[in-house]
Design an enzyme around this catalytic site. Structure first.
Site, PDB file in Angstrom:
ATOM      1  N   SER A 139     -15.062 -21.607 -25.269  1.00  0.00           N
ATOM      2  CA  SER A 139     -14.928 -23.067 -25.350  1.00  0.00           C
ATOM      3  C   SER A 139     -14.146 -23.563 -24.152  1.00  0.00           C
ATOM      4  CB  SER A 139     -14.184 -23.421 -26.639  1.00  0.00           C
ATOM      5  OG  SER A 139     -13.824 -24.787 -26.671  1.00  0.00           O
ATOM      6  N   TYR A 152      -6.977 -22.796 -32.322  1.00  0.00           N
ATOM      7  CA  TYR A 152      -8.317 -22.634 -31.748  1.00  0.00           C
ATOM      8  C   TYR A 152      -8.206 -22.356 -30.259  1.00  0.00           C
ATOM      9  CZ  TYR A 152     -13.170 -23.766 -30.545  1.00  0.00           C
ATOM     10  OH  TYR A 152     -14.453 -23.719 -30.071  1.00  0.00           O
ATOM     11  N   LYS A 156      -9.307 -18.904 -28.123  1.00  0.00           N
ATOM     12  CA  LYS A 156     -10.282 -18.915 -27.034  1.00  0.00           C
ATOM     13  C   LYS A 156      -9.651 -18.485 -25.710  1.00  0.00           C
ATOM     14  CE  LYS A 156     -13.738 -20.200 -29.575  1.00  0.00           C
ATOM     15  NZ  LYS A 156     -14.830 -19.251 -29.900  1.00  0.00           N
TER      16      LYS A 156
END
Length: 268
Positions: A139, A152, A156
């Protein structure tokens, strides 16, 4: 004839969004595809939708090492080998860090990072033998930390660093390692995003209609695998964010905050 015809392609998290689009596009290319997911009903729907095609489905939670081992072993038992592993399964979160319990961040890390480690570990021998591809669906949040998504972004960032290390280790093996970073894409990931207590929110404030479709995203990923690219960053906003964060990080802090906040409140 497609270069993927009869190749064995593994896609984790293939029952929704980008994962499902990847399953479909590789089946259309003539590949033999294996995929996993946690929800039996969605997997059975996938089986019905692609009946008659070379699709192997398996119930697994990628945050559980034994599930990943069983999934990969089941794929090898079914198709004999693995050429391409696309680590797509993932989950997001939307909560300020000060409100979140640590278990929420651990759950995100276990799925988004350790799930990739587990699946790749058990598939690696076959991928090396075939000089195949390992893909991590990362991402923009792996290049630029996003507010309300600290767990998150951390997962990543970890994934991006791990893929870079793995790519370097395998540099002379003939194995291709791709870090693929979609921008905002129509997907179930926002509906399943965890709140501060680690529960699925079941809603999103984002305008899904203005986003890249999962099918278009899958096509870009397939083309990047075909071309054996190192990194794929999609959408203008994604490329701009990565560029600005590298060269003008303080400005990017402010731009990112303005994007995600309204009247001092996190809204996206």
């Amino acid at each position: 004839m497609s270069q993927f015809k009869n190749q064995v392609v593994v896609v984790t998290g293939g029952s929704d969004g980008i994962g499902k689009a990847l399953v479909e596009i590789f089946l259309q290319e003539g590949a033999r595809v294996a995929t996993c997911g946690r929800q039996v009903d969605k997997l059975e729907q996938l089986r019905k939708e692609f009946a008659g095609m070379h699709l192997h489905i398996f119930q697994a939670d990628v945050s559980v090492e034994a599930d990943c081992a069983d999934f990969i072993q089941s794929t090898i038992a079914t198709f004999g080998t693995i050429h391409i592993l696309i680590n797509n399964a993932g989950i997001s979160m939307r909560s300020l860090f000060q409100d979140a319990i640590p278990a929420t961040l651990k759950k995100v890390m276990d799925i988004n990072y350790m799930g990739v480690v587990y699946c790749t570990h058990y598939a690696l021998h076959h991928i090396i033998k075939n000089k195949g591809s390992i893909v991590g669906i990362s991402s923009i949040a792996g290049f630029r930390g996003l507010p309300g998504r600290s767990g998150y972004s951390a997962s990543k960032f970890a994934l991006n660093g791990w893929l870079e290390s793995l790519r370097t280790e395998l540099l002379d093996s003939g194995v291709h390692v791709l870090t693929a970073c979609p921008g905002f894409t129509t997907s179930n990931i926002r509906m399943a995003a965890l709140d501060s207590k680690g529960e699925a929110r079941g809603e999103t404030s984002m305008d899904e209609g203005a986003m890249m479709s999962s099918a278009t995203c899958a096509r870009h990923i397939l083309d990047a695998i075909r071309q054996r690219k190192r990194t794929l960053i999609l959408t203008f906003n994604g490329k701009r964010t990565v560029f600005l964060n590298k060269w003008l990080p303080a400005l990017t802090d402010r731009l990112v905050r303005n994007f995600f906040y309204k009247n001092g409140q996190l809204v996206k």
